[in-house]
Design a protein around this motif. Structure first.
Motif, mmCIF file in Angstrom:
data_model
loop_
_atom_site.group_PDB
_atom_site.id
_atom_site.type_symbol
_atom_site.label_atom_id
_atom_site.label_comp_id
_atom_site.label_asym_id
_atom_site.label_seq_id
_atom_site.Cartn_x
_atom_site.Cartn_y
_atom_site.Cartn_z
ATOM 1 N N GLU A 81 0.819 -1.214 0.000
ATOM 2 C CA GLU A 81 0.000 0.000 0.000
ATOM 3 C C GLU A 81 0.854 1.266 0.000
ATOM 4 N N ARG A 82 2.033 1.207 0.624
ATOM 5 C CA ARG A 82 2.873 2.403 0.696
ATOM 6 C C ARG A 82 3.697 2.623 -0.564
ATOM 7 N N ALA A 83 4.206 1.540 -1.156
ATOM 8 C CA ALA A 83 5.157 1.691 -2.262
ATOM 9 C C ALA A 83 4.696 1.039 -3.553
ATOM 10 N N GLY A 84 3.475 0.508 -3.581
ATOM 11 C CA GLY A 84 2.957 -0.106 -4.784
ATOM 12 C C GLY A 84 3.120 -1.618 -4.788
ATOM 13 N N PRO A 85 2.591 -2.275 -5.812
ATOM 14 C CA PRO A 85 2.636 -3.735 -5.886
ATOM 15 C C PRO A 85 4.048 -4.284 -5.729
ATOM 16 N N VAL A 86 4.177 -5.367 -4.982
ATOM 17 C CA VAL A 86 5.480 -5.999 -4.737
ATOM 18 C C VAL A 86 5.764 -6.967 -5.878
ATOM 19 N N ASP A 87 6.902 -6.779 -6.524
ATOM 20 C CA ASP A 87 7.316 -7.655 -7.615
ATOM 21 C C ASP A 87 8.173 -8.812 -7.135
ATOM 22 N N VAL A 88 9.007 -8.553 -6.121
ATOM 23 C CA VAL A 88 9.917 -9.570 -5.589
ATOM 24 C C VAL A 88 9.835 -9.556 -4.069
ATOM 25 N N ARG A 129 -2.139 -13.530 -2.848
ATOM 26 C CA ARG A 129 -3.524 -13.038 -2.904
ATOM 27 C C ARG A 129 -3.599 -11.689 -3.610
ATOM 28 N N ARG A 130 -2.682 -10.806 -3.256
ATOM 29 C CA ARG A 130 -2.700 -9.466 -3.837
ATOM 30 C C ARG A 130 -2.298 -9.486 -5.313
ATOM 31 N N ALA A 131 -1.286 -10.282 -5.639
ATOM 32 C CA ALA A 131 -0.844 -10.345 -7.031
ATOM 33 C C ALA A 131 -1.916 -10.952 -7.920
ATOM 34 N N ILE A 132 -2.592 -11.992 -7.440
ATOM 35 C CA ILE A 132 -3.639 -12.630 -8.230
ATOM 36 C C ILE A 132 -4.800 -11.659 -8.473
ATOM 37 N N ARG A 133 -5.197 -10.938 -7.413
ATOM 38 C CA ARG A 133 -6.289 -9.964 -7.577
ATOM 39 C C ARG A 133 -5.913 -8.880 -8.577
ATOM 40 N N ALA A 134 -4.643 -8.484 -8.559
ATOM 41 C CA ALA A 134 -4.192 -7.405 -9.442
ATOM 42 C C ALA A 134 -3.792 -7.901 -10.821
ATOM 43 N N GLY A 135 -3.792 -9.232 -11.019
ATOM 44 C CA GLY A 135 -3.382 -9.783 -12.302
ATOM 45 C C GLY A 135 -1.915 -9.562 -12.595
ATOM 46 N N ARG A 136 -1.075 -9.634 -11.563
ATOM 47 C CA ARG A 136 0.345 -9.357 -11.706
ATOM 48 C C ARG A 136 1.183 -10.612 -11.464
ATOM 49 N N ALA A 173 5.113 -23.092 -5.085
ATOM 50 C CA ALA A 173 5.450 -23.044 -6.512
ATOM 51 C C ALA A 173 4.451 -23.843 -7.330
ATOM 52 N N LEU A 174 4.081 -25.005 -6.836
ATOM 53 C CA LEU A 174 3.146 -25.881 -7.541
ATOM 54 C C LEU A 174 1.790 -25.213 -7.719
ATOM 55 N N GLU A 175 1.310 -24.555 -6.681
ATOM 56 C CA GLU A 175 -0.039 -24.004 -6.710
ATOM 57 C C GLU A 175 -0.120 -22.624 -7.352
ATOM 58 N N LEU A 176 0.974 -21.872 -7.298
ATOM 59 C CA LEU A 176 0.917 -20.479 -7.736
ATOM 60 C C LEU A 176 1.477 -20.260 -9.135
ATOM 61 N N GLY A 177 2.112 -21.275 -9.696
ATOM 62 C CA GLY A 177 2.728 -21.103 -11.006
ATOM 63 C C GLY A 177 1.752 -20.689 -12.087
ATOM 64 N N ALA A 178 0.539 -21.220 -12.030
ATOM 65 C CA ALA A 178 -0.456 -20.875 -13.049
ATOM 66 C C ALA A 178 -0.827 -19.406 -13.015
ATOM 67 N N HIS A 179 -0.554 -18.748 -11.906
ATOM 68 C CA HIS A 179 -0.854 -17.319 -11.766
ATOM 69 C C HIS A 179 0.364 -16.451 -12.086
ATOM 70 N N GLY A 180 1.438 -17.072 -12.550
ATOM 71 C CA GLY A 180 2.631 -16.300 -12.883
ATOM 72 C C GLY A 180 3.463 -15.927 -11.677
ATOM 73 N N ILE A 181 3.316 -16.669 -10.591
ATOM 74 C CA ILE A 181 4.085 -16.399 -9.373
ATOM 75 C C ILE A 181 5.096 -17.520 -9.189
ATOM 76 N N ARG A 182 6.362 -17.171 -9.262
ATOM 77 C CA ARG A 182 7.436 -18.149 -9.078
ATOM 78 C C ARG A 182 7.903 -18.138 -7.624
ATOM 79 N N VAL A 183 8.143 -19.319 -7.086
ATOM 80 C CA VAL A 183 8.597 -19.438 -5.692
ATOM 81 C C VAL A 183 9.793 -20.389 -5.666
ATOM 82 N N ASN A 184 10.928 -19.887 -5.229
ATOM 83 C CA ASN A 184 12.157 -20.662 -5.151
ATOM 84 C C ASN A 184 12.845 -20.394 -3.819
ATOM 85 N N ALA A 185 13.950 -21.083 -3.605
ATOM 86 C CA ALA A 185 14.726 -20.862 -2.390
ATOM 87 C C ALA A 185 16.210 -20.948 -2.715
ATOM 88 N N VAL A 186 16.999 -20.203 -1.981
ATOM 89 C CA VAL A 186 18.451 -20.317 -2.007
ATOM 90 C C VAL A 186 18.874 -20.946 -0.691
#
Length: 262
Positions: A81-88, A129-136, A173-186
């Motif tokens: 809300e303060r700085a806009g949609p979070v990309d990473v 949740r926020r990215a899916i609602r915003a289509g991001r 990663a399995l559930e969110l990939g279809a929404h264009g959300i990648r989840v990985n770990a280092v």
């Protein structure tokens, strides 16, 4: 221009990650329980870029205790809300206390899991949740540990929390990939960092440091891997655990040969 949220940003690996993402024009949201160190970091990042003010990154800070049940969601919501949609989103906050399994109680176990496992999972969920609602699209990178594969004396709660985090990474990663959300770990190997919360003795450091490349890792090594994994070059990578450990997970050093060389 991207918006990057880093938790645990005040010191150690989280701080190095924040510095790696401090690119001209980007927006950085930095969260940690240590407000004073966050302010110091934010001031330093502006100077680090050595760019005209119009091209410097926008840096905001949020002091938060991510062990509180609602804090991870509130952190993402506030930064969005303060700085806009979070990309990473980089979930770098963590703690690695030493507790023998025979001395465990619910308080100790829950405290470790609250920060190391629950917080990144809940922050990821709120971002999703926020990215899916915003289509991001969005990218999440969790910071795991080699301990997820191999525990050690006193490391049971920590190792268990990181093993759980790796599975949560794959599940998301399995559930969110279809929404264009990648989840990985280092997954870092041993990386010496100055930490008041997570002190490590010289004896311990010497015991866990050996690896095929022959040097200790640095926070910068981990930050470089995080930045790559979060970025477009890794656009077809999700559900992966990237071991950045000098090769220590490849095998065990120092053992004698099974059969002496002829």
């Amino acid at each position: 221009m991207s918006h990057i949220l880093v938790t645990g940003a005040a010191s150690g690996i989280g701080r190095a990650v924040a510095e790696a993402f401090a690119r001209p024009g980007d927006r950085l949201s930095l969260a940690d329980i240590d407000g004073a160190k966050l302010t110091d970091l934010a001031d330093g990042l502006i100077e680090l870029t050595e760019q005209p003010r119009s091209r410097q990154p926008t840096v905001s800070t949020l002091r938060t205790d991510l062990t509180k049940p609602t804090a991870p969601e509130e952190c993402v919501r506030s930064c969005w809300e303060r700085a806009g949609p979070v990309d990473v989103l980089v979930n770098a906050a963590g703690v690695y206390p030493s507790h023998d399994m025979a001395d465990l109680d619910a308080r100790v176990w829950d405290a470790v899991f609250a920060l190391n496992t629950r917080a990144p999972a809940l922050a990821t969920a709120e971002l999703a949740r926020r990215a899916i609602r915003a289509g991001r699209q969005a990218s999440v990178v969790n910071i795991s540990s080699g301990a997820a594969l191999r525990s050690r004396y006193g490391g049971g709660p920590y190792a268990s929390s990181k093993a759980a985090l790796e599975m949560a990474t794959r599940a998301a990663a399995l559930e969110l990939g279809a929404h264009g959300i990648r989840v990985n770990a280092v997954s870092p190997g041993f990386v010496p960092v100055d930490s008041d919360c997570n002190p490590v003795s010289a004896e311990y450091a010497a015991a866990v440091s050996p690896n095929p490349l022959g040097r200790s890792g640095t926070p910068g090594d981990i930050a470089a891997a995080v930045r790559w994994l979060a970025g477009p070059e890794a656009g077809w990578v999700t559900g992966e655990i990237l071991r950045v450990d000098g090769g220590s997970s490849a095998g065990t050093l120092g053992l004698p040969r099974i059969h002496p060389a002829s």
